[in-house]
Design a protein around this motif. Structure first.
Motif, PDB file in Angstrom:
ATOM      1  N   GLU A 199      48.460  48.730  32.114  1.00  0.00           N
ATOM      2  CA  GLU A 199      47.342  49.641  31.906  1.00  0.00           C
ATOM      3  C   GLU A 199      46.791  49.378  30.509  1.00  0.00           C
ATOM      4  OE1 GLU A 199      44.842  52.570  33.211  1.00  0.00           O
ATOM      5  OE2 GLU A 199      46.260  51.359  34.321  1.00  0.00           O
ATOM      6  N   GLY A 200      45.626  48.811  30.404  1.00  0.00           N
ATOM      7  CA  GLY A 200      45.095  48.479  29.079  1.00  0.00           C
ATOM      8  C   GLY A 200      43.599  48.278  29.132  1.00  0.00           C
ATOM      9  N   LEU A 201      43.079  47.809  28.009  1.00  0.00           N
ATOM     10  CA  LEU A 201      41.644  47.661  27.854  1.00  0.00           C
ATOM     11  C   LEU A 201      41.075  46.650  28.848  1.00  0.00           C
ATOM     12  CD1 LEU A 201      39.728  48.990  25.896  1.00  0.00           C
ATOM     13  CD2 LEU A 201      39.859  46.955  24.490  1.00  0.00           C
TER      14      LEU A 201
ATOM     15  N   LYS B  98      50.457  45.614  42.357  1.00  0.00           N
ATOM     16  CA  LYS B  98      50.739  44.181  42.249  1.00  0.00           C
ATOM     17  C   LYS B  98      51.821  43.953  41.204  1.00  0.00           C
ATOM     18  CE  LYS B  98      46.861  41.790  44.000  1.00  0.00           C
ATOM     19  NZ  LYS B  98      45.782  42.776  43.963  1.00  0.00           N
TER      20      LYS B  98
ATOM     21  N   GLU C 121      49.634  43.962  36.009  1.00  0.00           N
ATOM     22  CA  GLU C 121      48.665  44.264  34.968  1.00  0.00           C
ATOM     23  C   GLU C 121      49.076  45.527  34.278  1.00  0.00           C
ATOM     24  OE1 GLU C 121      44.806  44.517  36.592  1.00  0.00           O
ATOM     25  OE2 GLU C 121      44.478  42.364  36.498  1.00  0.00           O
TER      26      GLU C 121
ATOM     27  N   SER D 194      50.822  33.205  35.916  1.00  0.00           N
ATOM     28  CA  SER D 194      49.512  33.073  36.558  1.00  0.00           C
ATOM     29  C   SER D 194      49.641  32.563  37.988  1.00  0.00           C
ATOM     30  CB  SER D 194      48.630  32.136  35.745  1.00  0.00           C
ATOM     31  OG  SER D 194      49.243  30.879  35.640  1.00  0.00           O
TER      32      SER D 194
ATOM     33  N   TRP E 198      41.027  48.042  32.480  1.00  0.00           N
ATOM     34  CA  TRP E 198      40.331  49.310  32.704  1.00  0.00           C
ATOM     35  C   TRP E 198      38.951  49.077  33.308  1.00  0.00           C
ATOM     36  CZ3 TRP E 198      35.684  51.345  31.226  1.00  0.00           C
ATOM     37  CH2 TRP E 198      35.504  52.699  31.484  1.00  0.00           C
ATOM     38  N   HIS E 199      38.556  49.946  34.200  1.00  0.00           N
ATOM     39  CA  HIS E 199      37.157  49.920  34.643  1.00  0.00           C
ATOM     40  C   HIS E 199      36.757  51.313  35.084  1.00  0.00           C
ATOM     41  CE1 HIS E 199      38.280  50.075  38.888  1.00  0.00           C
ATOM     42  NE2 HIS E 199      39.220  49.205  38.608  1.00  0.00           N
ATOM     43  N   TRP E 200      35.450  51.495  35.203  1.00  0.00           N
ATOM     44  CA  TRP E 200      34.935  52.793  35.628  1.00  0.00           C
ATOM     45  C   TRP E 200      35.444  53.107  37.026  1.00  0.00           C
ATOM     46  CZ3 TRP E 200      32.199  55.946  32.479  1.00  0.00           C
ATOM     47  CH2 TRP E 200      31.617  55.388  31.343  1.00  0.00           C
ATOM     48  N   GLU E 201      35.763  54.364  37.236  1.00  0.00           N
ATOM     49  CA  GLU E 201      36.184  54.793  38.566  1.00  0.00           C
ATOM     50  C   GLU E 201      34.983  55.428  39.272  1.00  0.00           C
ATOM     51  OE1 GLU E 201      38.949  54.328  40.071  1.00  0.00           O
ATOM     52  OE2 GLU E 201      39.975  53.395  38.379  1.00  0.00           O
ATOM     53  N   LEU E 202      35.037  55.426  40.605  1.00  0.00           N
ATOM     54  CA  LEU E 202      33.990  56.114  41.362  1.00  0.00           C
ATOM     55  C   LEU E 202      34.049  57.604  41.008  1.00  0.00           C
ATOM     56  CD1 LEU E 202      34.138  54.651  44.963  1.00  0.00           C
ATOM     57  CD2 LEU E 202      32.286  54.440  43.335  1.00  0.00           C
ATOM     58  N   PRO E 203      32.905  58.235  40.884  1.00  0.00           N
ATOM     59  CA  PRO E 203      32.926  59.668  40.575  1.00  0.00           C
ATOM     60  C   PRO E 203      33.694  60.420  41.665  1.00  0.00           C
ATOM     61  CG  PRO E 203      30.691  58.791  40.497  1.00  0.00           C
ATOM     62  CD  PRO E 203      31.556  57.720  41.060  1.00  0.00           C
TER      63      PRO E 203
END
Lengths: 673, 204
Positions: free
Chosen positions: B174-176, B111, B172, B149, B179-184
């Motif tokens: 790359e930052g805090l 994006k 966006e 926005s 960030w989110h958990w990725e699928l294993p």
């Protein structure tokens, strides 16, 4: 004895709490540098209010809240601001975040502060303000601002206040030692909370694996109507919703808050912090953190300043890096591996776990799900972890939501029991994040669609307006052409216009400077008069409305009047001067000029008259004209003129009589006014 | 009456069927008028799936026109911002085979949002006119700026700019916050049928 309810599922992992309970709480001291992240809580990050080089005192606010769900941050000790920059923080991502760095001066000099021992004299709003200003945010581990949690809507009646002393995760003993050593302060904090919330009953829930804490709390609560409730140990009893179910039997509805079932829950650490904030006026600048695991020689609890580097704290407990392969913040069930031991301790750091590889081995590779169903049996929220695992793998987000993925508290019980070692919680965390992202995207695309459609509509409207104007112009042009055709034969209208313009120009040139000078003066008089009229109109409306602008408008009108007089005088002077020099030679040649002058003179005379006199003059003139017309009519009748002429004259007489009548009426009105 | 029906069963059946037909026909006719749906509902459903970037990469002037075209049988793989996920959703909705993205119309990318290098802007308003969602603030001979926005990252403002002062930057960083958990990742975790087996690369 109070009835103890239970909750579904749960597990009994090895507790490993005894290691860190051998010695009392130790003071970690003042490290040379403190790194204080601006976002230690759930909600909007705080805003720094200090600059590099500023000297700050212990307890001074260094960052202010930037919203309702936000808390301030305070300096944990006195010193100088060394930097306000991005530093790596304790977060599973390992990313950097804005931090304030304080170089401590070792003097630990307090800012002037004071509390109120007699908190009952303060009302609820004032107490909440004090709690908020002290920067207290969920000490249990989630970091939800305490003041936000306590400010429930006034129409919700809180039945039960629960103080959470459960601490169900293995290894962690921070709340346990707090209850053993500071039971009095917890009770005092609880009483403040009771004063704020006004609950029917107050319960302090403690698991039966903490007998010393139970004894200490019972002793401290002696004589008060605070109920210390002991219940069997099971993980995750310390979860807010689980604890509520254990103590009250009520289930918090999916997506709801404890307040929905009339319960408010606070951690024992928060209770002490609230007591410190209200009674001593001491903001939240330190906390109790358990340092444990085989990686440290003397596992114990420390009272540590927020912002202290984990490495500094670990060294106090005799940390050996080679024994410890990964450092975990929080417990073994819900904690996460920190990116490096240099990150700071924050408000939510209840434990630093430095396990040896043998103690907490790397999870073996995940194998296929054998559909044993043990995860569903262990789930404390009665979800179906197995189904959710399949849907998460297939990215079937709609089905995940239907299976109430968002009720998952990520306690890790399912992963712990899984015989195939599937990291289930990680699937749920990732899916939650993706669903939230998807929701944001949908919201954004909906917003864009509305904007796009609004723009299309606006453009269409503008186009339609333009089209309408174009059509009107075209029609007008056609009509003019038609008129020209009927009036002046096949004369070209454009040619005619050009000729008119030419003639005008020639006339102007012939008239020369004198005429234009006169014109200028006339114009000045006319415009000034117009201005005066509008000014008077405005003044009258202002007077009618009783506006406070009346005075200003009055002076405006007066000024305009003076200007008008000056202009008229100039015109008059000019006319006299000119008539003296030029009138005689000009008069016979230029009849039009003479007429203009006459009119001007008449107008100048008029201007000096009052409106009443003007009207009277008008009436007189009309009467004269009427008289003239009547005589003409009589003459025509006598002469036996054509009927047409007589008719026309009759009509004129009639019209004039009407006008006379009108003028008379007007005069009367003016006189009346 | 009953006797009459008993006497002429065929006629009775006929009358009964005709009557039933007439009654149900009337009900259906009334329902068709009373509960008439305005417009084509499937277009709205398709439009809800499209990403509403209004970028025109599909060759239509906006997402809704493309939604209408899809409803009339156009291919579903012409929307790069929607990406494979969008195609999959459209395929599910329309019950057709999901086909790979048509490269002719562009590639799926991260994006982006437009960014005006403000010192270089000459205030020509050309980008304002190009923006499909009115996400650019500015006036003639005044510096323009993007309302981040509101920007859909459609790229349409870049081409009209006479001084080329508009960049498309990733939306966006790359930052805090992002960030989110990725699928294993089962490959990274070296899934083995038997856990006690040594991983292959170590065994070799």
């Amino acid at each position: 004895m109070r009835k103890i309810y239970g909750f579904h599922g749960g597990i009994h992992p090895p507790e490993n709490k005894h290691q860190s309970l051998r010695s009392p709480i130790a003071d970690a001291g003042i490290p040379p540098e403190l790194v204080i992240p601006l976002s230690q809580h759930i909600g909007a990050p705080s805003r720094a209010v200090v600059a590099v080089g500023d000297r700050v005192l212990k307890g001074q606010m260094i960052a202010e809240p930037s919203g309702f769900v936000s808390v301030p941050v305070h300096a944990p000790t006195s010193g100088t601001i060394a930097a306000v920059e991005d530093r790596q923080i304790a977060h599973p991502s390992g990313h950097a975040a804005p931090c304030i760095v304080i170089a401590s001066d070792g003097r630990d000099q307090w800012i002037e502060h004071g509390g109120k021992a007699d908190y009952t004299s303060l009302d609820k709003a004032e107490l909440l303000e004090r709690i908020r200003n002290a920067g207290i945010a969920g000490m249990g581990g989630a970091g939800f601002p305490a003041a936000v949690k306590l400010s429930v809507k006034p129409d919700i009646k809180i039945e039960t206040l629960i103080i959470n002393g459960t601490e169900c995760e293995p290894y962690i003993t921070a709340d346990d030692v707090l209850m053993r050593e500071r039971a009095g302060e917890i009770i005092e904090g609880t009483n403040i909370l009771r004063h704020i919330v006004q609950p029917h009953e107050t319960l302090i829930g403690i698991e039966d694996n903490k007998p010393e804490a139970l004894a200490a709390m019972r002793a401290a609560a002696e004589g008060s109507d605070i109920d210390i409730v002991e219940f069997p140990t099971k993980y995750p009893s310390g979860g807010e919703k689980q604890l509520i179910e254990i103590l009250t039997g009520k289930q918090v509805p999916s997506g709801g808050l404890p307040a929905d079932v009339g319960v408010i829950c606070q951690n024992v650490g928060s209770a002490v912090a609230i007591r410190d904030a209200v009674v001593d006026g001491r903001p939240l600048i330190s906390r109790i953190t358990t340092v444990t695991g085989e990686g440290v020689a003397q596992p114990q609890n420390f009272e540590v300043l927020l912002g202290t580097s984990m490495h500094y704290l670990l060294d106090k407990a005799g940390y050996s890096a080679e024994k410890n392969r990964r450092l975990i913040m929080g417990g073994p069930m819900m904690g996460f591996t920190v990116p490096s031991p240099d990150v700071p301790i924050v408000k939510t750091t209840n434990c630093l776990l430095a396990p040896a590889e043998s103690e907490l081995p790397t999870p073996p590779p995940a194998q296929a799900c054998i559909r044993c169903g043990m995860c569903a049996e262990a789930c404390p929220v009665t979800l179906l972890p197995q189904q959710m695992f399949w849907f998460a793998q297939g990215k079937e987000f709609e089905k995940l939501e239907l299976h109430n993925l968002f009720d998952c508290i990520e306690c890790g019980a399912c992963s712990w029991v899984c015989p195939s070692n599937i990291p289930l919680v990680q699937y749920y965390r990732a899916s939650k994040a993706e669903i939230l992202q998807l929701r944001r995207d949908t919201e954004k695309s909906e917003h864009s669609r509305i904007r796009f459609e609004a723009r299309q509509e606006r453009l269409a409207k503008e186009e339609a307006e333009k089209e309408a104007k174009r059509a009107a112009r075209k029609k007008a042009a056609e009509e003019r052409a038609q008129q020209a055709a009927t009036a002046g034969g096949d004369e070209d209208p454009i040619q005619a216009a050009i000729e008119r313009a030419k003639a005008k120009k020639a006339a102007q040139q012939a008239g020369g400077g004198e005429v234009s000078e006169l014109e200028k003066l006339e114009k000045a008089v006319a415009t000034t008069r117009k201005r005066l009229e509008t000014a008077t109109g405005k003044l009258e409306t202002a007077k009618a409305e009783g506006s406070d602008l009346v005075e200003a408008l009055q002076t405006g009108v007066d000024k305009t009047k003076a200007k008008l007089e000056a202009a008229e005088k100039a015109l008059h002077d000019y006319q006299q001067a000119n008539s003296g020099e030029q009138a005689k030679p000009a008069a016979p040649t230029d009849a039009a000029q003479a007429a203009i002058e006459k009119a001007m003179a008449a107008r100048a005379a008029d201007a000096s008259l009052s409106p009443e006199d003007k009207a009277r003059g008008q009436l007189e003139k009309l009467r004269q004209r009427l008289e003239k017309s009547r005589t003409k009519l009589a003459e025509s009748r006598e002469n036996g003129d054509e009927e047409k002429i007589i008719e026309a004259l009759e009509a004129t007489v009639e019209r004039l009589s009407q006008k006379v009548a009108e003028a008379e009426k007007q005069l009367q009105e003016t006189e009346g006014a | 009456m009953t006797d009459l029906f008993a006497q002429y069963p065929l006629l009775t059946a006929l009358i009964a069927l005709v009557t039933l037909g007439a009654v149900f026909g009337a009900v259906l006719g009334f329902a068709a008028e009373r509960f008439k749906t305005e417009g084509n509902p499937i277009v709205d459903q398709i439009n809800a799936i499209l990403p509403q970037t209004q970028c025109g990469q599909c060759g239509h002037p906006g997402c809704r026109p493309y939604a209408e075209a899809i409803a009339n049988g156009e291919a579903i793989n012409k929307c790069p911002p929607g990406g494979e996920a969008g195609i999959q959703a459209l395929a599910d909705l329309l019950d057709v085979e999901a086909i790979p993205l048509d490269e002719e119309h562009g590639e799926e990318s991260v994006k982006k949002v437009a960014y005006i290098r403000e010192p270089e802007c000459i205030g020509c308003t050309k980008c304002l006119q190009a923006c499909p969602v009115d996400a650019i603030l500015g006036a003639a001979k005044q510096m323009h700026t993007i309302i981040t926005s509101e920007c859909t990252g459609c790229d349409l403002c870049v081409e009209p700019c006479p001084v080329d002062c508009i960049d498309m930057v990733p939306a966006e960083e790359e930052g805090l916050q992002s960030w989110h958990w990725e699928l294993p990742d089962p490959v990274a975790r070296k899934v083995e049928i038997i856990a006690t087996d040594a991983p292959r690369d170590e065994a070799a």
